[in-house]
Enzyme design. Structure first.
Site, PDB file in Angstrom:
ATOM      1  N   GLU A  92       0.890  -1.231  -0.089  1.00 44.35           N
ATOM      2  CA  GLU A  92       0.089  -0.058   0.003  1.00 44.35           C
ATOM      3  C   GLU A  92       0.888   1.309  -0.170  1.00 44.35           C
ATOM      4  O   GLU A  92       0.627   2.325  -0.727  1.00 44.35           O
ATOM      5  CB  GLU A  92      -1.037  -0.061   1.155  1.00 44.35           C
ATOM      6  CG  GLU A  92      -1.959   0.975   1.345  1.00 44.35           C
ATOM      7  CD  GLU A  92      -3.040   1.009   2.435  1.00 44.35           C
ATOM      8  OE1 GLU A  92      -2.719   0.210   3.374  1.00 44.35           O
ATOM      9  OE2 GLU A  92      -3.891   1.807   2.451  1.00 44.35           O
ATOM     10  N   GLY A  96      -8.823   5.495   6.957  1.00 43.23           N
ATOM     11  CA  GLY A  96      -9.358   5.419   8.190  1.00 43.23           C
ATOM     12  C   GLY A  96      -8.893   4.549   9.223  1.00 43.23           C
ATOM     13  O   GLY A  96      -8.799   4.582  10.205  1.00 43.23           O
ATOM     14  N   ALA A  97      -8.262   3.155   8.655  1.00 43.44           N
ATOM     15  CA  ALA A  97      -7.638   2.208   9.484  1.00 43.44           C
ATOM     16  C   ALA A  97      -6.132   2.018   9.753  1.00 43.44           C
ATOM     17  O   ALA A  97      -5.631   1.558  10.391  1.00 43.44           O
ATOM     18  CB  ALA A  97      -8.439   0.862   9.135  1.00 43.44           C
ATOM     19  N   SER A  98      -5.504   2.555   8.642  1.00 36.68           N
ATOM     20  CA  SER A  98      -3.934   2.721   8.504  1.00 36.68           C
ATOM     21  C   SER A  98      -3.421   3.974   7.739  1.00 36.68           C
ATOM     22  O   SER A  98      -4.109   4.658   7.265  1.00 36.68           O
ATOM     23  CB  SER A  98      -3.386   1.394   8.138  1.00 36.68           C
ATOM     24  OG  SER A  98      -3.566   1.458   6.672  1.00 36.68           O
ATOM     25  N   THR A  99      -2.116   3.887   8.257  1.00 36.45           N
ATOM     26  CA  THR A  99      -1.507   5.193   7.603  1.00 36.45           C
ATOM     27  C   THR A  99      -0.177   4.874   7.059  1.00 36.45           C
ATOM     28  O   THR A  99       0.536   3.904   7.723  1.00 36.45           O
ATOM     29  CB  THR A  99      -1.473   6.218   8.558  1.00 36.45           C
ATOM     30  OG1 THR A  99      -0.943   7.772   7.856  1.00 36.45           O
ATOM     31  CG2 THR A  99      -0.579   6.068   9.700  1.00 36.45           C
ATOM     32  N   GLN A 100       0.407   5.289   5.907  1.00 38.95           N
ATOM     33  CA  GLN A 100       1.388   4.887   5.378  1.00 38.95           C
ATOM     34  C   GLN A 100       2.561   6.281   5.101  1.00 38.95           C
ATOM     35  O   GLN A 100       2.010   7.175   4.670  1.00 38.95           O
ATOM     36  CB  GLN A 100       1.422   4.218   3.980  1.00 38.95           C
ATOM     37  CG  GLN A 100       0.590   3.009   3.845  1.00 38.95           C
ATOM     38  CD  GLN A 100      -0.793   3.016   4.399  1.00 38.95           C
ATOM     39  OE1 GLN A 100      -1.081   2.254   5.322  1.00 38.95           O
ATOM     40  NE2 GLN A 100      -1.516   3.675   3.597  1.00 38.95           N
TER      41      GLN A 100
HETATM   42  N1  LIG Z   1     -14.595  12.975   1.577  1.00 40.79           N
HETATM   43  C1  LIG Z   1     -13.869  12.388   2.268  1.00 40.79           C
HETATM   44  C2  LIG Z   1     -13.632  10.895   1.935  1.00 40.79           C
HETATM   45  C3  LIG Z   1     -12.863  10.022   2.771  1.00 40.79           C
HETATM   46  N2  LIG Z   1     -12.486  10.570   4.294  1.00 40.79           N
HETATM   47  C4  LIG Z   1     -11.615   9.632   4.792  1.00 40.79           C
HETATM   48  O1  LIG Z   1     -10.716   9.273   4.368  1.00 40.79           O
HETATM   49  C5  LIG Z   1     -10.408   8.016   4.898  1.00 40.79           C
HETATM   50  C6  LIG Z   1     -10.306   7.093   3.989  1.00 40.79           C
HETATM   51  O2  LIG Z   1      -9.788   5.876   4.343  1.00 40.79           O
HETATM   52  P1  LIG Z   1      -9.921   4.344   3.651  1.00 40.79           P
HETATM   53  O3  LIG Z   1     -11.350   3.995   3.600  1.00 40.79           O
HETATM   54  O4  LIG Z   1      -9.226   4.507   2.334  1.00 40.79           O
HETATM   55  O5  LIG Z   1      -9.227   3.668   4.522  1.00 40.79           O
HETATM   56  P2  LIG Z   1      -7.934   2.853   4.780  1.00 40.79           P
HETATM   57  O6  LIG Z   1      -8.414   1.329   4.324  1.00 40.79           O
HETATM   58  O7  LIG Z   1      -7.017   3.300   3.867  1.00 40.79           O
HETATM   59  O8  LIG Z   1      -7.338   2.626   5.977  1.00 40.79           O
HETATM   60  C7  LIG Z   1     -11.482   7.663   5.676  1.00 40.79           C
HETATM   61  O9  LIG Z   1     -11.021   8.084   7.220  1.00 40.79           O
HETATM   62  C8  LIG Z   1     -12.773   8.726   5.378  1.00 40.79           C
HETATM   63  O10 LIG Z   1     -13.655   8.967   6.649  1.00 40.79           O
HETATM   64  C9  LIG Z   1     -12.708  12.021   4.643  1.00 40.79           C
HETATM   65  O11 LIG Z   1     -12.301  12.538   5.431  1.00 40.79           O
HETATM   66  N3  LIG Z   1     -13.411  12.747   3.502  1.00 40.79           N
HETATM   67 CA   LIG Z   2      -6.888   4.239   1.673  1.00 43.10          CA
END
Ligand SMILES: Nc1ccn([C@@H]2O[C@H](COP(=O)(O)OP(=O)(O)O)[C@@H](O)[C@H]2O)c(=O)n1
Ligand SMILES: [Ca+2]
Length: 495
Positions: free
Chosen positions: A174, A203-207
């Site tokens: 990722e 939302g659940a991890s950061t890189q």
């Molecule tokens: N318009 C948006 C769309 C997504 N987001 C946030 O962006 C992040 C996207 O994370 P993701 O669904 O790709 O999660 P991971 O699987 O990458 O950790 C989430 O925390 C969403 O709440 C946001 O703040 N504003």
């Molecule tokens: Ca993501």
């Protein structure tokens, strides 16, 4: 009269043979240039397509990429031509109802079917990559994650594309593919320029991924990804922090404040006047916090806002562990990190949050950013809801902004001096920054290891040279016919 006729007779330009030679000459030049130009023209722009689904923890998005068919293994630029946001939550939220996960993807898939020309459907690869939401579900209950994948695969196979499978990306993948995307779109790889680091906040991890001259991988091989792209070797440092995406970090911060299971907490990361009743079992329903669940707690607690940036930073800092580091230097939680180097692109939630807070301009000094956040967090909840209505995530921006600043400075060691090296970005040249493009480029072997052979001349230069040479040859030919030229224009007077 007779002098004129005589002149006409002596003027070989009026002889049929000269006219024929000239006409043939001109026709030969036109034919030569036309053949040369047509034979070497850039081939007509036929396109190839690829589809990647980003199954994130919070939502799934579909991206369509297109590139000129003749150049797929060479210099052509792959571009994002369309994106579609799947309605509803991420696929990991369908653990108890997997078939709904498959169904949720249908609308975006139908859209893709319409947009990719029908004669290209069967050769268009379709990938689904899942990130931290599915990583967590897999940790928690691997058979539930298998069921979700099974349902998703079943749904995607019904479409006429060349489905290449659905899988969980590792944290390294990722991070590394996000870095490839940013540098590919910036044209840094092909030109062998210094690369940019990539910061992705989910939302659940950061890189965090970047090239550092002080890092050769030996100190911490797990954080090392090697690439050979366009004839250059890259020693990439990358790390993915599971649970440090902004939604799980919020859970951990709340869990920190509810360790003793109180009936009510005053959370400095939420606005004064904000109040909500939350369920303990919902808050602790994640492997990131499940071990911290208070014993004998009431089923619910009241979550109230205190609106204090500095105190919010303090509670956020408590989710980072700075006490042990077996390497020369660490970011946090005992994870190695070399010295920061160069420029960085920060995307996904980094961008969404900072854009909402009007803080994407990193020429604003870090101290001023903190000052603005302080003021924002101190804004009463009633004032904010009046100003924005009840928009999604509104209650969380004080936490999210504070989390971003704390992660960057306390976590990754950015300082007031290095903060301006970060650029908050959403798109680069029309394509979203994220891991999906890098993932597809890798799986379709679209970035060659060695620099491609380029023709010695660009097409325009080639056309100009052929034209000039043809005209020159014709002029030389005409000059060589000099003995046939009329003697002198004054001849009629002499006679
Ligand atoms: N318009 C948006 C769309 C997504 N987001 C946030 O962006 C992040 C996207 O994370 P993701 O669904 O790709 O999660 P991971 O699987 O990458 O950790 C989430 O925390 C969403 O709440 C946001 O703040 N504003
Ligand atoms: Ca993501």
């Amino acid at each position: 009269m007779s002098a004129q006729r005589e002149m006409k007779e002596k003027n070989h330009w009026h002889k049929p043979v000269t006219i024929i030679i000239t006409v043939i000459g001109v026709m030969a030049i036109v034919a030569l240039v036309t053949v040369a130009v047509l034979q070497n023209r850039p081939l007509s722009q036929k396109y190839k397509y690829g589809i990647v689904m980003d199954a994130g923890s919070s939502h799934t998005a579909l991206y369509i990429y297109a590139w000129p068919a003749e150049k797929d293994n060479n210099t052509g630029r792959v571009e994002q031509t369309h994106s579609c946001k799947v309605k509803g939550p991420g696929i990991s939220s369908y653990a108890s109802n997997p078939s709904k996960a498959g169904e949720s993807l249908r609308v975006c898939m139908q859209e893709a079917k319409q947009l990719v020309p029908a004669n290209h459907h069967s050769e268009t690869p379709l990938y689904l990559g899942a990130t931290a939401g599915m990583r967590l579900l897999n940790l928690e209950d691997s058979s539930a994650s298998d069921r979700v994948f099974h349902a998703v695969e079943g749904a995607l196979q019904k479409f006429p594309f060349s489905f290449q499978g659905a899988r969980i990306l590792s944290g390294q993948e990722e991070g590394a593919f996000g870095w490839v995307t940013v540098n590919y779109l910036d044209d840094r790889l092909k030109q062998g320029l210094e690369t940019k680091g990539a910061l992705d906040l989910g939302g659940a991890s950061t890189q965090i991924s970047f090239v550092s001259d002080t890092f050769d991988g030996s100190e911490s091989p797990d954080n090392n990804v090697n690439f050979r792209l366009y004839g250059n070797d890259y020693n990439l440092y990358t790390h993915s922090f599971l649970c440090y995406g902004k939604d799980q970090a919020l859970r951990m911060t709340l869990a920190q404040q509810t360790l003793s299971g109180p009936g009510s907490i005053l959370d400095p990361c939420f606005h004064r006047g904000y109040t909500d009743t939350k369920n303990y079992s919902v808050l602790y329903d994640s492997p990131c916090v499940s071990k911290m669940k208070p014993q004998n707690a009431t089923p619910t607690f009241t979550h109230k806002g205190g609106g204090d940036f500095l105190q919010c930073q303090d509670v956020i800092k408590r989710i980072f562990n700075f006490t042990h580091c077996k390497y020369n230097q660490c970011s946090f939680n005992g994870i190695f990190q070399p010295f920061l180097q160069g420029q960085y692109g920060a995307f996904s939630a980094y961008y969404f949050v900072m854009d909402f807070l009007n803080l994407t301009d990193t020429s604003i000094p870090l101290e001023d950013v903190k000052e603005k956040l302080k003021r924002y967090c101190a804004t009463p909840w009633s004032e904010l809801t009046q100003q924005h209505g009840n928009i999604k995530y509104l209650a969380e921006y004080c936490f999210s902004g504070t989390y971003i600043v704390t992660l960057l400075t306390e976590g990754y060691n950015f300082t007031s001096q290095t903060y301006p090296t970060i650029k908050y970005i959403k798109k680069i040249k029309g394509s979203d920054a994220g891991w999906t493009l890098g993932y597809m480029l890798n799986l379709t072997n679209m970035i060659p290891a060695e620099a491609p052979d380029t023709p010695p001349l660009p097409h325009a230069g080639y056309v100009s040279i052929v034209t000039i040479m043809a005209i020159l040859l014709f002029v030389l030919f005409i000059v060589s016919l000099r003995p046939l030229w009329p003697r002198c224009s004054k001849q009629p007077h002499i006679i």
